[in-house]
Design a protein around this motif. Sequence first.
Motif, PDB file in Angstrom:
ATOM      1  N   PRO A  51       0.814  -1.224   0.000  1.00 60.79           N
ATOM      2  CA  PRO A  51       0.000   0.000   0.000  1.00 60.79           C
ATOM      3  C   PRO A  51       0.846   1.272   0.000  1.00 60.79           C
ATOM      4  O   PRO A  51       0.506   2.254  -0.661  1.00 60.79           O
ATOM      5  CB  PRO A  51      -0.840  -0.117   1.270  1.00 60.79           C
ATOM      6  N   ALA A  52       1.951   1.260   0.722  1.00 55.44           N
ATOM      7  CA  ALA A  52       2.839   2.436   0.747  1.00 55.44           C
ATOM      8  C   ALA A  52       3.436   2.666  -0.644  1.00 55.44           C
ATOM      9  O   ALA A  52       3.457   3.801  -1.136  1.00 55.44           O
ATOM     10  CB  ALA A  52       3.945   2.253   1.777  1.00 55.44           C
ATOM     11  N   ARG A  53       3.902   1.608  -1.280  1.00 58.20           N
ATOM     12  CA  ARG A  53       4.486   1.763  -2.617  1.00 58.20           C
ATOM     13  C   ARG A  53       3.456   2.303  -3.600  1.00 58.20           C
ATOM     14  O   ARG A  53       3.766   3.174  -4.419  1.00 58.20           O
ATOM     15  CB  ARG A  53       5.077   0.433  -3.105  1.00 58.20           C
ATOM     16  N   ARG A  54       2.235   1.822  -3.510  1.00 56.74           N
ATOM     17  CA  ARG A  54       1.165   2.335  -4.396  1.00 56.74           C
ATOM     18  C   ARG A  54       0.908   3.818  -4.139  1.00 56.74           C
ATOM     19  O   ARG A  54       0.697   4.589  -5.076  1.00 56.74           O
ATOM     20  CB  ARG A  54      -0.115   1.539  -4.190  1.00 56.74           C
ATOM     21  N   LEU A  55       0.896   4.208  -2.874  1.00 60.27           N
ATOM     22  CA  LEU A  55       0.703   5.622  -2.535  1.00 60.27           C
ATOM     23  C   LEU A  55       1.810   6.468  -3.150  1.00 60.27           C
ATOM     24  O   LEU A  55       1.536   7.501  -3.780  1.00 60.27           O
ATOM     25  CB  LEU A  55       0.685   5.806  -1.011  1.00 60.27           C
ATOM     26  N   TYR A  56       3.050   6.047  -2.986  1.00 54.55           N
ATOM     27  CA  TYR A  56       4.163   6.818  -3.522  1.00 54.55           C
ATOM     28  C   TYR A  56       4.084   6.901  -5.046  1.00 54.55           C
ATOM     29  O   TYR A  56       4.320   7.964  -5.626  1.00 54.55           O
ATOM     30  CB  TYR A  56       5.498   6.224  -3.074  1.00 54.55           C
ATOM     31  N   GLU A  57       3.721   5.821  -5.696  1.00 49.92           N
ATOM     32  CA  GLU A  57       3.564   5.842  -7.155  1.00 49.92           C
ATOM     33  C   GLU A  57       2.458   6.813  -7.558  1.00 49.92           C
ATOM     34  O   GLU A  57       2.594   7.545  -8.530  1.00 49.92           O
ATOM     35  CB  GLU A  57       3.278   4.434  -7.676  1.00 49.92           C
ATOM     36  N   LYS A  58       1.363   6.819  -6.801  1.00 52.00           N
ATOM     37  CA  LYS A  58       0.251   7.740  -7.078  1.00 52.00           C
ATOM     38  C   LYS A  58       0.721   9.195  -7.026  1.00 52.00           C
ATOM     39  O   LYS A  58       0.217  10.048  -7.754  1.00 52.00           O
ATOM     40  CB  LYS A  58      -0.865   7.495  -6.057  1.00 52.00           C
ATOM     41  N   PHE A  59       1.702   9.473  -6.176  1.00 51.27           N
ATOM     42  CA  PHE A  59       2.233  10.825  -6.033  1.00 51.27           C
ATOM     43  C   PHE A  59       3.442  11.090  -6.935  1.00 51.27           C
ATOM     44  O   PHE A  59       4.141  12.072  -6.745  1.00 51.27           O
ATOM     45  CB  PHE A  59       2.581  11.102  -4.570  1.00 51.27           C
ATOM     46  N   GLY A  60       3.671  10.223  -7.917  1.00 49.47           N
ATOM     47  CA  GLY A  60       4.699  10.478  -8.914  1.00 49.47           C
ATOM     48  C   GLY A  60       6.078   9.962  -8.593  1.00 49.47           C
ATOM     49  O   GLY A  60       7.030  10.259  -9.328  1.00 49.47           O
ATOM     50  N   PHE A  61       6.235   9.196  -7.524  1.00 45.76           N
ATOM     51  CA  PHE A  61       7.536   8.616  -7.218  1.00 45.76           C
ATOM     52  C   PHE A  61       7.791   7.455  -8.171  1.00 45.76           C
ATOM     53  O   PHE A  61       6.880   6.676  -8.473  1.00 45.76           O
ATOM     54  CB  PHE A  61       7.594   8.123  -5.766  1.00 45.76           C
TER      55      PHE A  61
END
Length: 152
Positions: A120-130
């Motif tokens: 879930p953390a990785r998905r969040l970061y990807e959602k924010f352009g990481f």
Amino acid sequence: MRIAVDDLAGAEIAAFLEDHVRELRSITPPESKHALDLDGLRRPGVTFWVVRDDAGVIVGCGAITRLDDRHAELKSMRTAPARQRSGIASLLLGHIVGEARAMGYRRLSLETGSDEFFRPARRLYEKFGFEHCAPFAGYGPDPLSVFMTRLL
């Protein structure tokens, strides 16, 4: 919800962070644990934010640590377990990205776990352009770590 810089002096935030570090230690072996404890978060160059709900209870936290004049690292993102998947992490991450930009940073990077627990953390970061990147700032290759970065 209210997001504010915190001085890490209160017992409530100390307990919140202790729970965070204890949880990560139960998942990640010591050689792959990169979470900062209370003393690590009190170092110069670290800015720490707390999210409090309308009743004043801590429901999230996050920090950045200065790597150089243009690059900072995201650290200690945590949402209270009972409040996960309620938008707190997105609210906080958006705030931190904006604050890092306002501080003059041009890049924000992070290390997180590769285990399923961290999905879930990785998905969040990807959602924010990481985007995924090579290890940075003294990290070495580690199959239990995922490194991400984004331009601000």
